[in-house]
Design an enzyme around this catalytic site. Structure first.
Site, mmCIF file in Angstrom:
data_model
loop_
_atom_site.group_PDB
_atom_site.id
_atom_site.type_symbol
_atom_site.label_atom_id
_atom_site.label_comp_id
_atom_site.label_asym_id
_atom_site.label_seq_id
_atom_site.Cartn_x
_atom_site.Cartn_y
_atom_site.Cartn_z
ATOM 1 N N GLU A 129 -19.237 7.930 10.605
ATOM 2 C CA GLU A 129 -18.866 6.525 10.807
ATOM 3 C C GLU A 129 -17.753 6.398 11.857
ATOM 4 O OE1 GLU A 129 -20.618 4.035 9.101
ATOM 5 O OE2 GLU A 129 -19.668 2.819 10.636
ATOM 6 N N GLU A 157 -19.367 3.134 19.791
ATOM 7 C CA GLU A 157 -19.589 1.692 20.012
ATOM 8 C C GLU A 157 -18.509 1.092 20.920
ATOM 9 O OE1 GLU A 157 -21.857 0.450 15.871
ATOM 10 O OE2 GLU A 157 -19.870 -0.367 16.276
HETATM 11 N N1 LIG Z 1 -24.584 -3.679 25.462
HETATM 12 C C1 LIG Z 1 -25.761 -3.627 24.819
HETATM 13 N N2 LIG Z 1 -26.910 -3.565 25.505
HETATM 14 C C2 LIG Z 1 -28.096 -3.510 24.865
HETATM 15 N N3 LIG Z 1 -28.251 -3.513 23.517
HETATM 16 C C3 LIG Z 1 -27.143 -3.543 22.771
HETATM 17 C C4 LIG Z 1 -25.836 -3.620 23.374
HETATM 18 N N4 LIG Z 1 -24.915 -3.665 22.379
HETATM 19 C C5 LIG Z 1 -25.605 -3.603 21.247
HETATM 20 N N5 LIG Z 1 -26.931 -3.530 21.457
HETATM 21 C C6 LIG Z 1 -27.980 -3.425 20.414
HETATM 22 O O1 LIG Z 1 -27.543 -4.074 19.239
HETATM 23 C C7 LIG Z 1 -27.410 -3.114 18.170
HETATM 24 C C8 LIG Z 1 -26.169 -3.434 17.355
HETATM 25 O O2 LIG Z 1 -25.049 -3.245 18.171
HETATM 26 P P1 LIG Z 1 -23.576 -3.548 17.668
HETATM 27 O O3 LIG Z 1 -22.619 -3.214 18.744
HETATM 28 O O4 LIG Z 1 -23.509 -4.929 17.097
HETATM 29 O O5 LIG Z 1 -23.447 -2.472 16.544
HETATM 30 P P2 LIG Z 1 -23.506 -2.608 14.972
HETATM 31 O O6 LIG Z 1 -24.423 -1.520 14.517
HETATM 32 O O7 LIG Z 1 -23.797 -3.998 14.561
HETATM 33 O O8 LIG Z 1 -22.058 -2.158 14.665
HETATM 34 P P3 LIG Z 1 -20.822 -2.926 14.058
HETATM 35 O O9 LIG Z 1 -21.346 -3.940 13.077
HETATM 36 O O10 LIG Z 1 -20.094 -1.803 13.427
HETATM 37 O O11 LIG Z 1 -20.083 -3.513 15.221
HETATM 38 C C9 LIG Z 1 -27.358 -1.743 18.848
HETATM 39 O O12 LIG Z 1 -27.792 -0.702 18.005
HETATM 40 C C10 LIG Z 1 -28.263 -1.969 20.038
HETATM 41 O O13 LIG Z 1 -29.634 -1.844 19.669
#
Ligand SMILES: Nc1ncnc2c1ncn2[C@@H]1O[C@H](COP(=O)(O)OP(=O)(O)OP(=O)(O)O)[C@@H](O)[C@H]1O
Length: 110
Positions: free
Chosen positions: A58, A65
């Site tokens: 994690e 991220e």
């Molecule tokens: N800059 C980006 N470009 C393209 N796709 C993205 C991008 N950022 C996120 N994603 C997509 O959205 C998904 C979720 O991303 P996010 O950054 O929200 O992470 P998360 O798993 O929701 O983490 P957290 O809730 O801990 O922030 C990623 O797994 C990816 O598929």
């Protein structure tokens, strides 16, 4: 002073990541259940290792991220791919830990 920075990093992950809070809660529950069920020393070592791999995964996912958002703030297919793989490493760790927990706790409960 590296320890202070490490503590700051863990504290940030705890405050910003709901999943990290949930994992800490499950870890504490697993430790309490370990004492209640009087598991062996070696079984307890496996529980500690399971907790560690999930928390490490994690923390790594959180760092990846942030790094991705820093170097690629806009939408990018590869940024998404990196985050998906990073989420995958947490899932692998969580599944392995759940299996270890089940193998140790379930026979003592049923
Ligand atoms: N800059 C980006 N470009 C393209 N796709 C993205 C991008 N950022 C996120 N994603 C997509 O959205 C998904 C979720 O991303 P996010 O950054 O929200 O992470 P998360 O798993 O929701 O983490 P957290 O809730 O801990 O922030 C990623 O797994 C990816 O598929």
């Amino acid at each position: 002073m590296g320890f202070v920075y490490a503590a700051k990093g863990i504290s940030y992950a705890f405050k910003s990541q709901v999943n990290f809070k949930i994992e800490i809660f499950i870890a504490l529950a697993a430790i309490i259940i370990s004492f209640i069920l009087k598991i062996s020393f070696h079984e307890f070592l496996w529980i500690i290792l399971s907790i560690a791999i999930v928390l490490i995964a994690e923390l790594l996912n959180t760092a990846i991220e942030i790094l991705v958002d820093f170097v690629s703030p806009g939408y990018h297919e590869k940024a998404g791919r990196i985050k998906d793989i990073s989420a995958g490493l947490v899932l692998v760790a969580a599944i392995a830990s759940a299996c270890i927990g089940a193998f140790i706790f379930l026979p003592k409960l049923f």
